[in-house]
Design a protein around this motif. Structure first.
Motif, PDB file in Angstrom:
ATOM      1  N   ASP A 121       0.819  -1.210   0.000  1.00  0.00           N
ATOM      2  CA  ASP A 121       0.000   0.000   0.000  1.00  0.00           C
ATOM      3  C   ASP A 121       0.854   1.261   0.000  1.00  0.00           C
ATOM      4  OD1 ASP A 121       0.967   0.077   2.577  1.00  0.00           O
ATOM      5  OD2 ASP A 121      -0.992   0.009   3.566  1.00  0.00           O
ATOM      6  N   ALA A 122       2.069   1.153  -0.549  1.00  0.00           N
ATOM      7  CA  ALA A 122       2.956   2.308  -0.667  1.00  0.00           C
ATOM      8  C   ALA A 122       2.484   3.189  -1.817  1.00  0.00           C
ATOM      9  CB  ALA A 122       4.387   1.855  -0.909  1.00  0.00           C
ATOM     10  N   SER A 123       2.763   4.484  -1.730  1.00  0.00           N
ATOM     11  CA  SER A 123       2.361   5.416  -2.790  1.00  0.00           C
ATOM     12  C   SER A 123       3.599   6.033  -3.420  1.00  0.00           C
ATOM     13  CB  SER A 123       1.463   6.511  -2.219  1.00  0.00           C
ATOM     14  OG  SER A 123       2.136   7.241  -1.203  1.00  0.00           O
ATOM     15  N   GLY A 124       3.553   6.162  -4.740  1.00  0.00           N
ATOM     16  CA  GLY A 124       4.649   6.827  -5.444  1.00  0.00           C
ATOM     17  C   GLY A 124       5.894   5.978  -5.618  1.00  0.00           C
ATOM     18  N   GLN A 125       5.845   4.692  -5.286  1.00  0.00           N
ATOM     19  CA  GLN A 125       6.993   3.803  -5.438  1.00  0.00           C
ATOM     20  C   GLN A 125       6.533   2.502  -6.064  1.00  0.00           C
ATOM     21  OE1 GLN A 125       9.797   3.454  -2.115  1.00  0.00           O
ATOM     22  NE2 GLN A 125       8.558   4.893  -0.974  1.00  0.00           N
ATOM     23  N   ALA A 127       5.311  -0.934  -6.207  1.00  0.00           N
ATOM     24  CA  ALA A 127       4.603  -1.573  -5.104  1.00  0.00           C
ATOM     25  C   ALA A 127       4.148  -2.986  -5.415  1.00  0.00           C
ATOM     26  CB  ALA A 127       3.391  -0.732  -4.713  1.00  0.00           C
ATOM     27  N   LYS A 128       4.367  -3.456  -6.632  1.00  0.00           N
ATOM     28  CA  LYS A 128       3.914  -4.785  -7.014  1.00  0.00           C
ATOM     29  C   LYS A 128       5.103  -5.742  -7.115  1.00  0.00           C
ATOM     30  CE  LYS A 128      -0.351  -3.558  -9.428  1.00  0.00           C
ATOM     31  NZ  LYS A 128      -1.201  -4.421  -8.578  1.00  0.00           N
ATOM     32  N   TYR A 129       4.923  -6.941  -6.544  1.00  0.00           N
ATOM     33  CA  TYR A 129       5.976  -7.952  -6.554  1.00  0.00           C
ATOM     34  C   TYR A 129       5.375  -9.309  -6.882  1.00  0.00           C
ATOM     35  CZ  TYR A 129       8.877  -4.499  -4.132  1.00  0.00           C
ATOM     36  OH  TYR A 129       9.579  -3.364  -3.790  1.00  0.00           O
ATOM     37  N   ALA A 130       6.038 -10.038  -7.778  1.00  0.00           N
ATOM     38  CA  ALA A 130       5.661 -11.424  -8.049  1.00  0.00           C
ATOM     39  C   ALA A 130       6.321 -12.299  -6.996  1.00  0.00           C
ATOM     40  CB  ALA A 130       6.113 -11.839  -9.447  1.00  0.00           C
ATOM     41  N   VAL A 131       5.549 -13.184  -6.386  1.00  0.00           N
ATOM     42  CA  VAL A 131       6.043 -14.036  -5.304  1.00  0.00           C
ATOM     43  C   VAL A 131       6.394 -15.404  -5.866  1.00  0.00           C
ATOM     44  CG1 VAL A 131       5.528 -15.039  -3.050  1.00  0.00           C
ATOM     45  CG2 VAL A 131       4.556 -12.819  -3.687  1.00  0.00           C
ATOM     46  N   GLY A 132       7.663 -15.817  -5.691  1.00  0.00           N
ATOM     47  CA  GLY A 132       8.122 -17.117  -6.156  1.00  0.00           C
ATOM     48  C   GLY A 132       8.680 -17.942  -5.015  1.00  0.00           C
ATOM     49  N   GLU A 133       9.335 -19.030  -5.343  1.00  0.00           N
ATOM     50  CA  GLU A 133       9.945 -19.903  -4.340  1.00  0.00           C
ATOM     51  C   GLU A 133      11.118 -19.192  -3.705  1.00  0.00           C
ATOM     52  OE1 GLU A 133      10.151 -23.148  -2.004  1.00  0.00           O
ATOM     53  OE2 GLU A 133       8.815 -23.166  -3.721  1.00  0.00           O
ATOM     54  N   ASN A 134      10.905 -18.614  -2.514  1.00  0.00           N
ATOM     55  CA  ASN A 134      11.938 -17.885  -1.764  1.00  0.00           C
ATOM     56  C   ASN A 134      12.415 -16.622  -2.473  1.00  0.00           C
ATOM     57  OD1 ASN A 134      12.000 -19.788   0.388  1.00  0.00           O
ATOM     58  ND2 ASN A 134      13.327 -21.118  -0.833  1.00  0.00           N
ATOM     59  N   THR A 135      11.593 -16.066  -3.363  1.00  0.00           N
ATOM     60  CA  THR A 135      11.976 -14.850  -4.075  1.00  0.00           C
ATOM     61  C   THR A 135      10.815 -13.875  -4.164  1.00  0.00           C
ATOM     62  OG1 THR A 135      11.400 -15.756  -6.256  1.00  0.00           O
ATOM     63  CG2 THR A 135      13.681 -16.052  -5.506  1.00  0.00           C
ATOM     64  N   LEU A 136      11.155 -12.601  -4.254  1.00  0.00           N
ATOM     65  CA  LEU A 136      10.221 -11.538  -4.601  1.00  0.00           C
ATOM     66  C   LEU A 136      10.804 -10.823  -5.819  1.00  0.00           C
ATOM     67  CD1 LEU A 136       9.162  -9.636  -1.327  1.00  0.00           C
ATOM     68  CD2 LEU A 136       7.750 -11.114  -2.752  1.00  0.00           C
ATOM     69  N   THR A 137      10.023 -10.680  -6.870  1.00  0.00           N
ATOM     70  CA  THR A 137      10.495 -10.002  -8.073  1.00  0.00           C
ATOM     71  C   THR A 137       9.727  -8.709  -8.247  1.00  0.00           C
ATOM     72  OG1 THR A 137      11.024 -12.105  -9.140  1.00  0.00           O
ATOM     73  CG2 THR A 137      10.842 -10.184 -10.558  1.00  0.00           C
ATOM     74  N   GLN A 138      10.444  -7.596  -8.219  1.00  0.00           N
ATOM     75  CA  GLN A 138       9.792  -6.304  -8.372  1.00  0.00           C
ATOM     76  C   GLN A 138       9.254  -6.159  -9.790  1.00  0.00           C
ATOM     77  OE1 GLN A 138      11.580  -2.592  -6.683  1.00  0.00           O
ATOM     78  NE2 GLN A 138      11.473  -1.855  -8.789  1.00  0.00           N
ATOM     79  N   LEU A 139       8.013  -5.699  -9.921  1.00  0.00           N
ATOM     80  CA  LEU A 139       7.388  -5.455 -11.211  1.00  0.00           C
ATOM     81  C   LEU A 139       7.403  -3.957 -11.504  1.00  0.00           C
ATOM     82  CD1 LEU A 139       4.335  -7.863 -10.757  1.00  0.00           C
ATOM     83  CD2 LEU A 139       6.592  -8.382 -11.695  1.00  0.00           C
ATOM     84  N   ASP A 140       7.063  -3.580 -12.738  1.00  0.00           N
ATOM     85  CA  ASP A 140       7.059  -2.155 -13.050  1.00  0.00           C
ATOM     86  C   ASP A 140       5.806  -1.498 -12.475  1.00  0.00           C
ATOM     87  OD1 ASP A 140       4.927  -2.645 -14.773  1.00  0.00           O
ATOM     88  OD2 ASP A 140       6.148  -2.575 -16.585  1.00  0.00           O
ATOM     89  N   MET A 141       5.667  -0.203 -12.700  1.00  0.00           N
ATOM     90  CA  MET A 141       4.591   0.546 -12.062  1.00  0.00           C
ATOM     91  C   MET A 141       3.208   0.063 -12.489  1.00  0.00           C
ATOM     92  SD  MET A 141       6.109   2.627  -9.998  1.00  0.00           S
ATOM     93  CE  MET A 141       4.945   3.919  -9.590  1.00  0.00           C
ATOM     94  N   SER A 142       3.124  -0.559 -13.676  1.00  0.00           N
ATOM     95  CA  SER A 142       1.838  -1.065 -14.152  1.00  0.00           C
ATOM     96  C   SER A 142       1.586  -2.506 -13.736  1.00  0.00           C
ATOM     97  CB  SER A 142       1.770  -0.958 -15.682  1.00  0.00           C
ATOM     98  OG  SER A 142       2.722  -1.837 -16.288  1.00  0.00           O
ATOM     99  N   GLY A 143       2.574  -3.126 -13.076  1.00  0.00           N
ATOM    100  CA  GLY A 143       2.419  -4.506 -12.638  1.00  0.00           C
ATOM    101  C   GLY A 143       2.918  -5.535 -13.613  1.00  0.00           C
ATOM    102  N   ALA A 144       3.626  -5.107 -14.656  1.00  0.00           N
ATOM    103  CA  ALA A 144       4.162  -6.030 -15.654  1.00  0.00           C
ATOM    104  C   ALA A 144       5.590  -6.429 -15.303  1.00  0.00           C
ATOM    105  CB  ALA A 144       4.124  -5.393 -17.033  1.00  0.00           C
TER     106      ALA A 144
END
Length: 276
Positions: A121-125, A127-144
């Protein structure tokens, strides 16, 4: 009167049997007809999405993830994200080679509909991450997903955090078990400190320290290594230990074991931790 009663009872019994038995469906047995179109199995009544394995329902996603995210005008952004089961998070960010203090934010996050992505729920940064096996992958601002050569650098790893703050005792080097004896001054070990990404320890003779950097896919790099200059009776472990630090480029952690590797070759060093 006594002659009439048996006849009446027989007639009533026959009528009752006819009502209970049902019609003959042609199969030779008196069973009620079956309309297969009206029968629904329990499985078919459950939507596929409700039973599918997702990151949300099949992974141990709570924990601490760490990595160095790309930065346009600095070497990187050291980032640590804490995900909690109550759907709260803490994100810490520090721009490397800048005097600015570490930034920290706290809040809540939500899962997307298919259970694969979370949104802070962060603003201006980002904020979307794909959750994998022991990983978090940052996505772009549109969620891609981010593509290109830098894509692997947007991955945060649990292992990158689990390596920190533990005393790792050397138990195997170049495939040979370590046997400490009176010819060694100290127990060989290594520790990793999150502050300024410092690595330190002992080679079984001399103390050493330097810098380390972890990356995506459990990459690791040691640099600026220095050590004391004491002479010991047995210098073999020290020589191989320091050479190992020069060549190791990735690591794995399994519970209380740390393994340093060179590319896809056999492990070149194994360590044990006293606690998980």
């Amino acid at each position: 009167m006594n002659k009439i009663m048996p006849t009446v009872l027989f007639a009533l019994t026959t009528i009752a049997f006819a009502h209970c038995g049902g019609a003959d469906n042609g199969s030779g047995t008196n069973q009620p007809p079956t309309d297969s179109a009206t029968i629904t199995s329990p499985d078919s009544a459950t939507p596929a999405a409700a039973t599918a394995h997702t990151s949300n329902n099949s992974l141990d996603w709570d924990g601490i993830y760490r990595g160095i995210l790309p930065c346009a005008d600095c070497p990187g952004i050291k980032t640590t994200i804490y995900l909690n089961r109550d759907l709260t998070y803490v994100r810490k960010s520090k721009y490397m080679d800048r005097p600015a203090p570490e930034q920290e934010e706290k809040g809540k996050f939500t899962w997307d509909a298919d259970g694969q992505t979370i949104t802070l729920d962060a603003s201006g940064q980002p904020a979307k991450y794909a959750v994998g096996e022991n990983t978090l992958t940052q996505l772009d601002m549109s969620g891609a997903k981010i593509t290109g050569n830098l894509a692997p650098n947007y991955v945060l790893s649990k292992a990158n955090y689990a390596i920190l703050g533990r005393r790792w005792k050397l138990v195997e080097l170049n495939g040979k078990p370590i046997a400490m004896d009176s010819s060694h001054v100290k127990e060989a070990f290594i520790t990793f400190d999150d502050k300024e990404d410092r690595v330190s320890g002992n080679t079984s003779c001399n103390n050493f320290s330097g810098r380390f950097e972890t990356g995506p896919l459990n990459k690791i790099h040691f640099s600026k290594m220095i050590s004391t200059r004491m002479a010991c009776r047995n210098m073999e472990i020290e020589r191989d230990f320091l050479k190992m630090l020069e060549t190791a480029d990735n690591f794995t952690i399994n519970a209380d074991e740390l393994v340093l590797n060179k590319a896809r070759m056999a492990p070149i060093a194994r360590f044990k931790s006293a606690f998980n």
